[in-house]
Scaffold this motif. Structure first.
Motif, short mmCIF file in Angstrom:
data_model
loop_
_atom_site.label_atom_id
_atom_site.label_comp_id
_atom_site.label_asym_id
_atom_site.label_seq_id
_atom_site.Cartn_x
_atom_site.Cartn_y
_atom_site.Cartn_z
N GLU A 130 0.84 -1.20 0.00
CA GLU A 130 0.00 0.00 0.00
C GLU A 130 0.87 1.26 0.00
N ILE A 131 2.01 1.20 0.71
CA ILE A 131 2.94 2.33 0.68
C ILE A 131 3.49 2.52 -0.73
N LEU A 132 3.85 1.42 -1.38
CA LEU A 132 4.39 1.51 -2.73
C LEU A 132 3.35 2.02 -3.72
N VAL A 133 2.08 1.72 -3.49
CA VAL A 133 1.02 2.26 -4.35
C VAL A 133 0.99 3.78 -4.25
N VAL A 134 1.08 4.31 -3.03
CA VAL A 134 1.10 5.76 -2.84
C VAL A 134 2.34 6.34 -3.51
N LEU A 135 3.49 5.69 -3.31
CA LEU A 135 4.73 6.17 -3.91
C LEU A 135 4.64 6.15 -5.43
N ASP A 136 4.06 5.09 -5.99
CA ASP A 136 3.86 5.03 -7.45
C ASP A 136 3.02 6.21 -7.93
N GLY A 137 1.98 6.56 -7.16
CA GLY A 137 1.15 7.69 -7.54
C GLY A 137 1.91 9.00 -7.53
N GLY A 153 12.09 5.29 -11.62
CA GLY A 153 10.83 4.73 -11.16
C GLY A 153 10.79 4.69 -9.64
N ALA A 154 9.66 4.26 -9.09
CA ALA A 154 9.51 4.19 -7.65
C ALA A 154 10.54 3.25 -7.03
N GLY A 155 10.89 2.19 -7.76
CA GLY A 155 11.91 1.27 -7.25
C GLY A 155 13.27 1.92 -7.13
N ASP A 156 13.60 2.77 -8.09
CA ASP A 156 14.86 3.51 -8.02
C ASP A 156 14.91 4.34 -6.74
N ILE A 157 13.80 5.01 -6.44
CA ILE A 157 13.75 5.88 -5.27
C ILE A 157 13.86 5.08 -3.99
N ALA A 158 13.17 3.94 -3.92
CA ALA A 158 13.25 3.09 -2.72
C ALA A 158 14.67 2.58 -2.51
N ILE A 159 15.33 2.19 -3.60
CA ILE A 159 16.70 1.68 -3.49
C ILE A 159 17.66 2.80 -3.06
#
Length: 212
Positions: A130-137, A153-159
């Motif tokens: 659910e957190i990743l959904v918000v981050l994707d948005g 992408g959102a994955g880049d930011i999380a990494i």
């Protein structure tokens, strides 16, 4: 009038649990989820026996810390989404408000042991997703605004967060906190649209973070 012994016992147990979680968060953020349980008990001001009565093993403590952190991050992310009209400002605010996010990302991506625990727990996985959904948005909206570079992408930011926000050794806690905030500032600057070197490969998405 004397307090009800059962009520007092419940309050003491809750206080002990909160103290243990707070200590575990701090120590996990600094040293990782493999930190000695004795160190966590000492920092919480409780005996090792009390710690194990609340959390029978390390996996249970890791899960409890993850649940608490993910819940707090999700609440913050949704609050930011509701308050900000600009997805880029929302993303920037979430990244700057990343003290809780720091540990959540580390638990989800850095520690192999924690990764296995979180992957196999449906409730923890639900909160993370659910957190990743918000981050994707935020990411999609910031790109549509023309504020976020297209090749991330959102994955880049999380990494990036998992890499940058690992607490470093410093002479004082305020130095470590300042360094973390500076790293986030540099990261945000690098994420914004501007002429620069193209990144290799393709954007890493939140789906790429799934360990399956």
């Amino acid at each position: 009038m004397t307090a009800d012994p059962e009520t007092t016992l419940r309050a003491d147990a809750r206080r002990n649990r909160d103290q243990i979680l707070a200590a575990a968060k701090s120590i996990f953020a600094a040293s990782g989820p493999e930190a000695p349980m004795e160190e966590i008990a000492r920092a919480a001001g409780v005996g090792v026996g009390t710690l194990y009565r609340r959390f029978p093993d390390r996996d249970a403590l890791i899960r409890a810390v993850a649940m608490d952190n993910f819940e707090r991050v999700l609440i913050d992310a949704r609050t930011i989404a509701a308050e900000e009209t600009s997805p880029w400002r929302a993303l920037e605010r979430l990244l700057r408000h990343s003290v809780a996010l720091q540990l959540s990302v580390q638990l989800a991506m850095v520690s192999h042991r924690a990764l296995v625990i979180l992957k196999n727990d449906p409730e923890v996985r639900r909160l993370r997703d659910e957190i990743l959904v918000v981050l994707d948005g935020f990411v999609d909206g910031a790109k549509a605004e023309g504020k976020l570079r297209e090749d991330v992408g959102a994955g880049d930011i999380a990494i990036l967060l998992a890499t940058l926000l690992r607490q470093m050794r410093a002479k004082a806690p305020e130095v470590a906190e300042m360094a973390a905030r500076r790293c986030v500032g540099i990261m945000i600057d690098g994420l914004s649209v501007r002429p620069g070197s193209a990144l290799p490969g393709r954007p890493i998405t939140s789906r790429d973070l799934d360990p399956d």
